[in-house]
Design a protein around this motif. Structure first.
Motif, PDB file in Angstrom:
ATOM      1  N   ALA A   1      11.122  -9.043   2.097  1.00 25.92           N
ATOM      2  CA  ALA A   1      12.405  -8.395   1.831  1.00 25.92           C
ATOM      3  C   ALA A   1      12.677  -8.213   0.350  1.00 25.92           C
ATOM      4  CB  ALA A   1      13.525  -9.241   2.439  1.00 25.92           C
TER       5      ALA A   1
ATOM      6  N   HIS B   1      16.738   0.142   0.394  1.00 32.45           N
ATOM      7  CA  HIS B   1      16.975   0.173  -1.045  1.00 32.45           C
ATOM      8  C   HIS B   1      18.264   0.913  -1.374  1.00 32.45           C
ATOM      9  CE1 HIS B   1      12.663  -0.888  -0.876  1.00 32.45           C
ATOM     10  NE2 HIS B   1      13.014  -1.663  -1.881  1.00 32.45           N
TER      11      HIS B   1
ATOM     12  N   HIS C   1      14.018  -6.581  -6.288  1.00 30.03           N
ATOM     13  CA  HIS C   1      13.614  -7.956  -5.998  1.00 30.03           C
ATOM     14  C   HIS C   1      14.417  -8.957  -6.845  1.00 30.03           C
ATOM     15  CE1 HIS C   1      10.570  -7.007  -3.200  1.00 30.03           C
ATOM     16  NE2 HIS C   1       9.753  -6.412  -4.056  1.00 30.03           N
TER      17      HIS C   1
ATOM     18  N   ALA D   1       8.368  -5.103   6.808  1.00 29.21           N
ATOM     19  CA  ALA D   1       9.197  -4.798   5.622  1.00 29.21           C
ATOM     20  C   ALA D   1      10.088  -3.609   5.931  1.00 29.21           C
ATOM     21  CB  ALA D   1       8.300  -4.497   4.419  1.00 29.21           C
ATOM     22  N   GLY D   2      11.367  -3.713   5.609  1.00 28.18           N
ATOM     23  CA  GLY D   2      12.358  -2.664   5.937  1.00 28.18           C
ATOM     24  C   GLY D   2      13.545  -3.349   6.579  1.00 28.18           C
ATOM     25  N   ALA D   3      14.730  -3.298   5.923  1.00 26.04           N
ATOM     26  CA  ALA D   3      15.841  -4.146   6.365  1.00 26.04           C
ATOM     27  C   ALA D   3      17.066  -3.361   6.823  1.00 26.04           C
ATOM     28  CB  ALA D   3      16.227  -5.122   5.256  1.00 26.04           C
ATOM     29  N   SER D   4      16.877  -2.114   7.270  1.00 23.16           N
ATOM     30  CA  SER D   4      17.977  -1.409   7.948  1.00 23.16           C
ATOM     31  C   SER D   4      18.250  -2.155   9.258  1.00 23.16           C
ATOM     32  CB  SER D   4      17.555   0.029   8.249  1.00 23.16           C
ATOM     33  OG  SER D   4      16.415   0.012   9.095  1.00 23.16           O
TER      34      SER D   4
ATOM     35  N   ASP E   1       0.818  -1.211   0.000  1.00 27.35           N
ATOM     36  CA  ASP E   1       0.000   0.000   0.000  1.00 27.35           C
ATOM     37  C   ASP E   1       0.847   1.254   0.000  1.00 27.35           C
ATOM     38  OD1 ASP E   1      -2.492   1.231  -0.062  1.00 27.35           O
ATOM     39  OD2 ASP E   1      -2.443   1.631   2.082  1.00 27.35           O
TER      40      ASP E   1
ATOM     41  N   VAL F   1       4.378  -1.553   7.968  1.00 31.39           N
ATOM     42  CA  VAL F   1       5.324  -0.674   7.271  1.00 31.39           C
ATOM     43  C   VAL F   1       5.384   0.668   7.982  1.00 31.39           C
ATOM     44  CG1 VAL F   1       5.026  -1.770   5.014  1.00 31.39           C
ATOM     45  CG2 VAL F   1       3.604   0.204   5.601  1.00 31.39           C
TER      46      VAL F   1
ATOM     47  N   THR G   1      -1.507  -4.373   4.302  1.00 33.37           N
ATOM     48  CA  THR G   1      -0.421  -3.466   4.679  1.00 33.37           C
ATOM     49  C   THR G   1      -1.024  -2.238   5.351  1.00 33.37           C
ATOM     50  OG1 THR G   1       0.931  -4.200   2.828  1.00 33.37           O
ATOM     51  CG2 THR G   1       1.454  -2.041   3.750  1.00 33.37           C
TER      52      THR G   1
ATOM     53  N   SER H   1      14.233   5.128   1.745  1.00 31.32           N
ATOM     54  CA  SER H   1      14.393   3.758   2.224  1.00 31.32           C
ATOM     55  C   SER H   1      15.882   3.439   2.316  1.00 31.32           C
ATOM     56  CB  SER H   1      13.698   2.778   1.268  1.00 31.32           C
ATOM     57  OG  SER H   1      14.047   1.452   1.602  1.00 31.32           O
ATOM     58  N   ARG H   2      16.360   3.306   3.561  1.00 39.19           N
ATOM     59  CA  ARG H   2      17.774   2.934   3.735  1.00 39.19           C
ATOM     60  C   ARG H   2      18.020   1.552   3.150  1.00 39.19           C
ATOM     61  NH1 ARG H   2      18.329   4.153  10.083  1.00 39.19           N
ATOM     62  NH2 ARG H   2      16.320   3.080  10.004  1.00 39.19           N
TER      63      ARG H   2
ATOM     64  N   GLY I   1      15.285  -1.898  11.366  1.00 39.02           N
ATOM     65  CA  GLY I   1      14.200  -2.697  10.804  1.00 39.02           C
ATOM     66  C   GLY I   1      14.389  -4.178  11.103  1.00 39.02           C
TER      67      GLY I   1
ATOM     68  N   PRO J   1      13.803   7.918   9.751  1.00 35.61           N
ATOM     69  CA  PRO J   1      13.562   6.479   9.905  1.00 35.61           C
ATOM     70  C   PRO J   1      13.594   5.990  11.348  1.00 35.61           C
ATOM     71  CG  PRO J   1      15.661   6.903   8.770  1.00 35.61           C
ATOM     72  CD  PRO J   1      14.936   8.201   8.864  1.00 35.61           C
TER      73      PRO J   1
HETATM   74  C1  LIG Z   1      10.424  -5.093   0.561  1.00 36.78           C
HETATM   75  C2  LIG Z   1       9.843  -3.821   1.089  1.00 36.78           C
HETATM   76  C3  LIG Z   1       8.476  -3.566   0.932  1.00 36.78           C
HETATM   77  C4  LIG Z   1       7.902  -2.395   1.420  1.00 36.78           C
HETATM   78  N1  LIG Z   1       6.561  -2.172   1.220  1.00 36.78           N
HETATM   79  C5  LIG Z   1       6.007  -1.009   1.642  1.00 36.78           C
HETATM   80  C6  LIG Z   1       4.622  -0.721   1.404  1.00 36.78           C
HETATM   81  O1  LIG Z   1       3.862  -1.512   0.818  1.00 36.78           O
HETATM   82  N2  LIG Z   1       4.127   0.460   1.832  1.00 36.78           N
HETATM   83  C7  LIG Z   1       4.897   1.373   2.490  1.00 36.78           C
HETATM   84  O2  LIG Z   1       4.380   2.418   2.852  1.00 36.78           O
HETATM   85  N3  LIG Z   1       6.211   1.136   2.743  1.00 36.78           N
HETATM   86  C8  LIG Z   1       6.771  -0.015   2.324  1.00 36.78           C
HETATM   87  N4  LIG Z   1       8.110  -0.265   2.582  1.00 36.78           N
HETATM   88  C9  LIG Z   1       8.903   0.739   3.306  1.00 36.78           C
HETATM   89  C10 LIG Z   1       9.293   0.318   4.707  1.00 36.78           C
HETATM   90  O3  LIG Z   1       8.156   0.144   5.541  1.00 36.78           O
HETATM   91  C11 LIG Z   1      10.206   1.348   5.369  1.00 36.78           C
HETATM   92  O4  LIG Z   1       9.497   2.553   5.581  1.00 36.78           O
HETATM   93  C12 LIG Z   1      11.403   1.691   4.541  1.00 36.78           C
HETATM   94  O5  LIG Z   1      12.001   0.553   3.969  1.00 36.78           O
HETATM   95  C13 LIG Z   1      12.433   2.391   5.414  1.00 36.78           C
HETATM   96  O6  LIG Z   1      12.892   1.496   6.383  1.00 36.78           O
HETATM   97  P1  LIG Z   1      14.448   1.143   6.495  1.00 36.78           P
HETATM   98  O7  LIG Z   1      15.075   2.341   7.140  1.00 36.78           O
HETATM   99  O8  LIG Z   1      14.502  -0.088   7.357  1.00 36.78           O
HETATM  100  O9  LIG Z   1      14.911   0.909   5.101  1.00 36.78           O
HETATM  101  C14 LIG Z   1       8.706  -1.444   2.096  1.00 36.78           C
HETATM  102  C15 LIG Z   1      10.073  -1.706   2.276  1.00 36.78           C
HETATM  103  C16 LIG Z   1      10.642  -2.869   1.792  1.00 36.78           C
HETATM  104  C17 LIG Z   1      12.114  -3.115   1.988  1.00 36.78           C
END
Ligand SMILES: Cc1cc2nc3c(=O)[nH]c(=O)nc-3n(C[C@H](O)[C@H](O)[C@H](O)COP(=O)(O)O)c2cc1C
Length: 438
Positions: A237, A337, A366, A218-221, A57, A127, A96, A334-335, A224, A144
């Motif tokens: 992931a 990505h 992916h 979801a989020g692999a920092s 979402d 998320v 989500t 997104s840290r 996270g 974050p």
């Molecule tokens: C595989 C993946 C899928 C994600 N899907 C969504 C999503 O559907 N909607 C959303 O608002 N954020 C989504 N996110 C964002 C994460 O919730 C998070 O805000 C973002 O990755 C920053 O976190 P980080 O600092 O751990 O990278 C996704 C992140 C990842 C890695």
């Protein structure tokens, strides 16, 4: 000893209509805002005995992408899944919901409502969100770390609200006239850094154990991963290559142990982007046709945002080396990505032309298979044998035909290979995720 079957989910975000694919005569894109479109997919996924269907979402419009497709979030995931609940019996329903934007009481009630309406099949993809702050009275997106602090607090409130009205409290007894055992229903009186919630929840819990609502993250920092290892049943992931997945899975298992949970308490489920066709050449054509009009300017802007590197005037055939990379920008959407892209550049030192085609830039980073059903089965078996995952989420690309091939061709082949269950053993989503790790 044969391994347990994988946990496999199917996206309901129509990735098979991305790029140019929605323009195909048979894309059925007009159905995108209707019930029948998704019911058909969910029923195919259930016939294939998948663990769940999944709806990501975003609560904002990307104006840059909107005109040509791709910038529209579409239907609310939880409402959509409650319609699907009515048309299916066994498959899990993973919605989500952002912990940055939703009040926790609303969130807890939405999820428990979906859980009752589906008889125990709801799941929550937690998320912290990437966009949309201005739709929620916020000028800037919280950083974050604050978003994760909110996520931890919201998740605690939500799970406490679910426990505040135990299932056994709701036992209507005509003879005595007792509708609810009110003694068992308790406020949570939560006072935190961001929220204060009295409770109890206005809807009883569906239950605990195999009747609970699984949590996916979801989020692999670093933060996270730690959050997932502490609370989640599974992580969704982005792992573009097998080494990234092996590292992440090993790290999650280590962190789960450190939090006093079993190593396999949190299952790793990467996204798997699939361009499948009867021959490899046709699959390559499908991929090429889908991305034929990809906007290079947008890709360059994404690279600049994630790495700080401006490649506007960079020759196509010149490699990008470690020394070319400026320090990682401070503010990142997104840290996860950004780190994957940096890692790919350091590892491959790709030319600009090659970089623009890599999944870290061209897609959502992916894992990707372009080929036949046989190629996909081989790749999935290789990843499982290497301990790279506990399952994955199907992201078909290119055409509706490819989506059907994934569900009606690849899934039976995976069942044949012992990689996917042949029958459901449970009626709930938590039940599907139970048992030894694959
Ligand atoms: C595989 C993946 C899928 C994600 N899907 C969504 C999503 O559907 N909607 C959303 O608002 N954020 C989504 N996110 C964002 C994460 O919730 C998070 O805000 C973002 O990755 C920053 O976190 P980080 O600092 O751990 O990278 C996704 C992140 C990842 C890695």
């Amino acid at each position: 000893m044969p391994k347990a079957p994988l946990h496999i989910g199917m996206t309901l975000a129509p990735t098979w209509l991305s790029g140019e694919a929605w323009r195909r005569p048979d894309s059925a894109v007009e159905g995108l805002l209707g019930f029948d479109y998704y019911i058909d997919i969910a029923r195919r996924a259930e016939a294939a005995k998948l663990d769940f269907v999944f709806r990501p979402d975003v609560m904002a419009v990307n104006m840059g992408l909107l005109g040509r497709g791709g910038g529209m979030g579409g239907l609310d995931p939880t409402l959509l899944l409650s319609a699907i609940a009515h048309a299916t019996d066994r498959i899990g329903l993973l919605t989500t919901i952002s912990t940055t934007f939703y009040p926790p009481y609303v969130l807890a009630r939405m999820l428990m409502s979906l859980h009752w309406l589906s008889k125990g099949r709801a799941g929550w993809n937690i998320v912290t969100a990437l966009d949309g702050q201005r739709n929620f009275s916020l000028r800037d997106m919280p950083g974050p770390e604050e978003r994760y602090a909110r996520a931890a607090e919201v998740t605690e409130i939500v799970t406490r609200l679910w426990d505040s009205f135990p299932r056994d409290a709701w036992a209507p007894d005509r003879d005595s006239g007792r509708f609810v055992d009110a003694e068992m229903v308790r406020p949570i009186a939560f006072e935190g850094q961001f929220h204060s919630v009295e409770g109890p929840l206005s809807v009883p819990s569906f239950g605990t154990g195999l009747n609970r609502i699984p949590l996916v993250q979801a989020g692999a920092s670093e933060t996270g991963r730690d959050f997932a290892a502490r609370v989640a049943d599974a992580t969704f992931a982005s792992t573009p290559d097998m080494e990234a997945a092996i590292d992440l899975r090993r790290d999650l298992r280590r962190r789960a142990l450190a939090h006093g949970r079993p190593a396999d308490a949190v299952r790793l489920m990467p996204g798997l982007s699939l361009y499948l066709a009867p021959t490899e050449a046709e699959a390559r054509d499908l991929h090429r046709a889908t991305h034929a009009a990809a906007d290079t300017g947008r890709k360059l802007a994404n690279i600049r945002e994630m790495t700080g590197l401006d490649l506007t005037d960079w020759p196509q055939d010149r490699p990008i080396r470690a020394a070319d990379l400026p320090p990682t920008p401070q503010r990142l959407r997104s840290r996860t990505h950004a780190a994957l892209l940096r890692r790919a550049i350091l590892r491959d030192e790709p030319t600009l032309a090659a970089l623009l085609e890599m999944p870290e830039v061209a897609g959502s980073a992916h894992w990707q298979v372009i080929g036949t059903v046989g190629h996909a089965v081989d790749a999935i078996r290789t990843w499982q044998d290497a301990g790279a995952m506990d399952g994955f989420i199907l992201f078909p690309g290119g055409s509706t035909g490819c989506m059907h091939l994934c569900l009606d061709g690849l899934c039976p082949a995976l069942a044949e290979a012992g990689l996917l269950r042949r029958e459901y053993a449970h009626a709930t989503f938590a039940g599907h995720l139970a048992g030894p790790a694959p």
